[in-house]
Design a protein around this motif. Structure first.
Motif, PDB file in Angstrom:
ATOM      1  N   GLY B  91       0.813  -1.205   0.000  1.00 32.00           N
ATOM      2  CA  GLY B  91       0.000   0.000   0.000  1.00 32.00           C
ATOM      3  C   GLY B  91       0.844   1.252   0.000  1.00 32.00           C
ATOM      4  O   GLY B  91       2.080   1.193   0.008  1.00 32.00           O
ATOM      5  N   VAL B  92       0.162   2.387  -0.007  1.00 30.15           N
ATOM      6  CA  VAL B  92       0.805   3.692  -0.032  1.00 30.15           C
ATOM      7  C   VAL B  92       0.691   4.303   1.362  1.00 30.15           C
ATOM      8  O   VAL B  92      -0.410   4.371   1.930  1.00 30.15           O
ATOM      9  CB  VAL B  92       0.133   4.615  -1.073  1.00 30.15           C
ATOM     10  N   LEU B 125      -2.457   8.021  12.034  1.00 31.19           N
ATOM     11  CA  LEU B 125      -2.329   7.740  10.598  1.00 31.19           C
ATOM     12  C   LEU B 125      -0.947   8.091  10.065  1.00 31.19           C
ATOM     13  O   LEU B 125      -0.634   7.775   8.917  1.00 31.19           O
ATOM     14  CB  LEU B 125      -3.381   8.539   9.805  1.00 31.19           C
ATOM     15  N   LEU B 126      -0.131   8.777  10.866  1.00 35.45           N
ATOM     16  CA  LEU B 126       1.158   9.280  10.381  1.00 35.45           C
ATOM     17  C   LEU B 126       2.328   8.488  10.978  1.00 35.45           C
ATOM     18  O   LEU B 126       2.132   7.587  11.779  1.00 35.45           O
ATOM     19  CB  LEU B 126       1.285  10.772  10.698  1.00 35.45           C
ATOM     20  N   ASP B 127       3.525   8.846  10.534  1.00 37.88           N
ATOM     21  CA  ASP B 127       4.776   8.226  11.008  1.00 37.88           C
ATOM     22  C   ASP B 127       4.842   6.731  10.720  1.00 37.88           C
ATOM     23  O   ASP B 127       5.240   5.930  11.569  1.00 37.88           O
ATOM     24  CB  ASP B 127       4.989   8.492  12.518  1.00 37.88           C
ATOM     25  N   LEU B 152      -5.501   0.941   6.088  1.00 36.37           N
ATOM     26  CA  LEU B 152      -4.874  -0.081   6.923  1.00 36.37           C
ATOM     27  C   LEU B 152      -4.206   0.620   8.099  1.00 36.37           C
ATOM     28  O   LEU B 152      -3.250   1.373   7.925  1.00 36.37           O
ATOM     29  CB  LEU B 152      -3.843  -0.877   6.105  1.00 36.37           C
ATOM     30  N   VAL B 153      -4.800   0.425   9.280  1.00 32.78           N
ATOM     31  CA  VAL B 153      -4.265   1.003  10.523  1.00 32.78           C
ATOM     32  C   VAL B 153      -4.110  -0.152  11.499  1.00 32.78           C
ATOM     33  O   VAL B 153      -4.922  -0.340  12.406  1.00 32.78           O
ATOM     34  CB  VAL B 153      -5.215   2.077  11.116  1.00 32.78           C
ATOM     35  N   PRO B 154      -3.081  -0.984  11.318  1.00 34.55           N
ATOM     36  CA  PRO B 154      -3.053  -2.267  12.036  1.00 34.55           C
ATOM     37  C   PRO B 154      -2.890  -2.161  13.538  1.00 34.55           C
ATOM     38  O   PRO B 154      -3.220  -3.124  14.239  1.00 34.55           O
ATOM     39  CB  PRO B 154      -1.860  -3.003  11.388  1.00 34.55           C
ATOM     40  N   HIS B 155      -2.433  -1.016  14.056  1.00 28.02           N
ATOM     41  CA  HIS B 155      -2.270  -0.939  15.519  1.00 28.02           C
ATOM     42  C   HIS B 155      -3.581  -0.611  16.229  1.00 28.02           C
ATOM     43  O   HIS B 155      -3.624  -0.572  17.452  1.00 28.02           O
ATOM     44  CB  HIS B 155      -1.176   0.059  15.902  1.00 28.02           C
ATOM     45  N   SER B 161      -9.786   0.175   9.965  1.00 26.37           N
ATOM     46  CA  SER B 161      -9.171   0.008   8.643  1.00 26.37           C
ATOM     47  C   SER B 161     -10.281  -0.037   7.593  1.00 26.37           C
ATOM     48  O   SER B 161     -10.576  -1.085   7.029  1.00 26.37           O
ATOM     49  CB  SER B 161      -8.319  -1.265   8.619  1.00 26.37           C
ATOM     50  N   ALA B 162     -10.869   1.123   7.344  1.00 23.99           N
ATOM     51  CA  ALA B 162     -12.095   1.232   6.550  1.00 23.99           C
ATOM     52  C   ALA B 162     -11.942   0.605   5.165  1.00 23.99           C
ATOM     53  O   ALA B 162     -11.061   0.974   4.397  1.00 23.99           O
ATOM     54  CB  ALA B 162     -12.490   2.696   6.407  1.00 23.99           C
TER      55      ALA B 162
END
Ligand SMILES: [Zn+2]
Lengths: 85, 197
Positions: B91-92, B125-127, B152-155, B161-162
């Motif tokens: 992904g980006v 969403l950053l870093d 994708l926000v796995p934490h 993770s819409a």
């Protein structure tokens, strides 16, 4: 007239939820269609139960069950018509 | 759910330390859906970030890919108690999308094709912690898993993770998204078991 506290709701809610709501008719706040809740499209393979309007897919109601707690949302419905037996 | 955690504590040494409390390892990938599956052609797909001035920053599918697609290995944790470990994704990075977006707001509402929403603090969403994912397990994302692109926000729990993500709207406050309005936790950290309000 001043407002009353939430305890006043108890009797009303007990009356409503002692009946089966699925034959109740209600208006979709998305498209205005009136249909029985039993005709809604219900998705259960999700973090909660999601009922959608059969006409427009708008979310009518959700139920999130945490075991000892339960959340009910009816924000997609207006004017729920209940019939007494 | 604390009684469940205590119940497992006698077997704590056998438990995979990568599994957050209350989670069970799965090998398959369950499909959860709260509505009909949108079918979005990448030729029509578009991603938009709206900042507080109302300005829209837009990317077509090709423009998204041109930002740079990277390989990701992530553990995912669904609030319905299953986890998948070491899952390969591509992904980006969301960092790339925000390179030219100025905002003073600290929160974001993610919007999806089909109408789903979920709120996320911008710092989550950053870093290098979030992506617009386009592939999983070596395949383009299937529509039932949120393709052509999902957040994708796995934490955080996987409802964040819409699937079918189409854009982010900057917000001054942490307003609740779809599940967050209806009982689920505003942030959803699986290691703190932030499942419900
Ligand atoms: Zn409708």
């Amino acid at each position: 007239m001043t407002h009353l506290d939430g305890n006043v709701l108890a009797g009303a809610l007990a009356d409503i939820f002692s009946v089966d709501l699925t034959p109740a008719s209600a208006r979709c706040t998305g498209c205005g269609a009136v249909a029985q809740l039993a005709e809604a499209m219900v998705y259960t393979n999700a973090p909660g139960i999601v009922a959608r309007c059969a006409t427009c897919d708008h979310v009518l109601a959700t139920v999130v069950d945490a075991g000892d707690r339960l959340w009910l949302s009816l924000t997609g419905l207006s004017g729920i018509e209940l019939r007494r037996a | 759910m604390s009684f469940v955690t205590r119940g497992f504590s006698g077997r704590a040494r056998e438990r995979d330390p990568r599994l957050p409390p209350g989670q069970t390892l799965v090998q398959d990938w369950p499909v959860l859906s709260a509505g009909p599956t949108p079918r979005i052609d990448t030729a029509e797909w578009e991603f938009v970030i709206r900042d507080e001035t109302g300005a829209d920053h837009r990317w077509s599918w090709d423009e998204l890919l041109a930002l740079g697609v990277e390989d990701i290995t992530a553990d995912i944790h669904c609030v319905t108690h299953w986890s998948k470990l070491e899952m390969p994704w591509r992904g980006v990075s969301v960092d790339k999308l925000f390179e030219n977006v100025e905002s003073q707001y600290d929160y974001v509402m993610a919007h999806s094709y089909g109408g789903y929403t979920t709120n996320v603090p911008l710092e989550d969403l950053l870093d290098g912690r979030a992506w617009i994912a386009i592939e999983a397990d070596g395949e383009p994302l299937d529509p039932e898993h949120g393709g052509p692109a999902r957040l994708l926000v796995p934490h955080l729990y996987f409802w964040k993770s819409a699937k079918w993500v189409r854009g982010l709207v900057m917000m001054p406050d942490d307003d609740p998204g779809f599940w967050e309005q209806n009982g689920y936790h505003l942030r959803g950290d699986p290691w703190k078991e932030e499942r419900y309000w």
